[in-house]
Write an enzyme that holds these catalytic residues in place. Structure first.
Site, short mmCIF file in Angstrom:
data_model
loop_
_atom_site.label_atom_id
_atom_site.label_comp_id
_atom_site.label_asym_id
_atom_site.label_seq_id
_atom_site.Cartn_x
_atom_site.Cartn_y
_atom_site.Cartn_z
CD GLU A 1 32.42 39.09 28.17
OE1 GLU A 1 32.57 38.33 27.19
OE2 GLU A 1 33.22 39.13 29.12
CD GLU B 1 37.96 43.94 27.62
OE1 GLU B 1 36.93 43.67 28.26
OE2 GLU B 1 39.06 43.39 27.81
O1 KIV Z 1 35.62 41.01 34.12
C1 KIV Z 1 36.10 42.14 34.10
O2 KIV Z 1 36.95 42.50 34.93
C2 KIV Z 1 35.65 43.07 33.07
C3 KIV Z 1 36.37 44.37 32.94
C4 KIV Z 1 37.72 44.17 32.40
C5 KIV Z 1 35.57 45.36 32.17
O3 KIV Z 1 34.76 42.76 32.36
#
Ligand code: KIV
Length: 269
Positions: free
Chosen positions: A123, A186
C-alpha cells in the site's frame, strides 16, 4: 458457465499484461491457509493474494495494522505451496514501505525467499514511489495498492471511499511509473477507476471500484459467505459457507447427543 481456459503452468506478470492487452478480466482472491489456497488455485483465478487482511479475517483483529512480517511469511509459505498455478502475491505488512528503500527491499526479499511467492503487494501513495522502484530494481515484482489503504485507516478516518480523483490518479501513475506490474484500486468512485485504468500502462485490479478495472479482487471469506461480521456493500456472496458449517456442526452435535454418532460404519474394529 463459460470460463476462460488457463495455461497449465504458473501465471506470470507477462500473462497479466497479455490479459490486459486482450481485454480479458483478471481475477484475484485472498487465501491464508492450505485448504483455501488449494481451492483458490483450483478455481482458476489468475492470482491468489495472501493479504494482510489475515489479521482481520483469520485473527479477528479490527484492522490489518497488527499483521507482522513473520505472520505474512508463515501464511505466504503455506499458500505458495498450496497454489501451484496461480501467481501468489503476499502483502508487505505495515510499516515496512515507510522505513526507506533498504528496509523495504529486505522485507520483500525475505517474503520472496521464505514463502516462494511470485510477487509482493504494498500500500502506498506517490510518496512511496521510490520504495516501489527500489524493490522492482531488486527483481521483485510489485503490485501497488492505492485508494483506500487499510493500513492508513486511522489517518483516513475509517474505511471510507477515497474521492480525491487527482490524488488517486497521481498515486496510481506514480506506482506504475516506478515499475509496479499492477495496481489495486480499493474503494474509489467508478469514474476515477475507469480513468485510472485507461491512463495506466499496467492492469488495475479493483475492490469496491466498479466494473471498469482490468480485474477484480475480493476477500475469499466475504465471497463465500464465511465472514461472521457485516461485509462491505461492494461484496457479492456466492455461497453461505458459514450457514453450511454451522448447520453441519449442529447436526453432528445432535447426533452425538442422541448417540447416533459414531454408527457401526464409523466404528473401527
Ligand atoms: O489484504 C487484503 O486482503 C487486500 C485486499 C482486500 C485487496 O489488500
Amino acid at each position: 458457465m463459460t470460463l476462460t481456459p488457463r495455461p497449465p503452468r504458473r501465471v506470470t506478470v507477462l500473462d497479466l499484461a497479455a490479459a490486459r492487452a486482450e481485454g480479458r478480466p483478471l481475477t484475484m482472491v485472498t487465501a491464508y491457509d492450505w485448504p483455501t489456497g488449494r481451492l483458490a488455485d483450483e478455481s482458476g483465478v489468475d492470482c491468489v493474494l495472501v493479504g494482510d487482511s489475515v489479521a482481520m479475517v483469520v485473527a479477528g483483529r479490527s484492522s490489518t495494522i497488527p499483521a507482522t512480517l513473520e505472520q505474512m511469511v508463515y501464511h505466504g509459505e503455506i499458500v505458495s505451496r498450496a497454489a501451484t498455478r496461480a501467481m501468489v502475491v503476499v502483502d508487505l505488512p505495515f510499516p515496512f514501505q515507510h522505513l526507506g528503500v533498504r528496509t523495504a527491499v529486505e522485507a520483500c526479499a525475505r517474503i520472496l525467499k521464505e514463502t516462494g511467492c511470485q510477487a509482493v503487494k504494498l500500500e502506498g501513495t506517490a510518496g512511496q514511489a521510490d520504495v516501489v522502484a527500489g524493490i522492482v530494481a531488486a527483481g521483485i515484482p510489485v503490485m501497488a495498492h492505492v485508494g483506500l489503504r487499510p493500513q492508513a485507516v486511522h489517518q483516513l478516518g475509517g474505511y471510507r471511499m477515497q474521492r480525491d480523483e487527482d490524488q488517486l490518479m497521481t498515486d496510481a501513475r506514480a506506482a506504475a511509473a516506478a515499475g509496479a506490474f499492477a495496481v489495486v484500486l480499493e474503494c474509489i468512485p467508478r469514474a476515477a477507476a475507469a480513468a485510472i485504468t485507461a491512463a495506466l500502462p499496467v492492469p488495475t485490479i479493483g475492490i469496491g471500484a466498479g466494473p471498469d478495472c482490468s480485474g477484480q479482487v475480493l476477500v475469499m471469506h466475504d465471497l463465500v459467505g464465511l465472514s461472521p461480521d457485516r461485509v462491505p456493500r461492494f461484496v457479492r456472496a456466492y455461497a453461505d459457507v458459514r450457514g453450511t458449517i454451522g448447520s453441519a456442526l449442529a447436526r453432528w452435535r445432535a447426533d452425538v447427543e442422541r448417540r447416533d454418532f459414531p454408527g457401526s460404519d464409523e466404528t473401527l474394529g
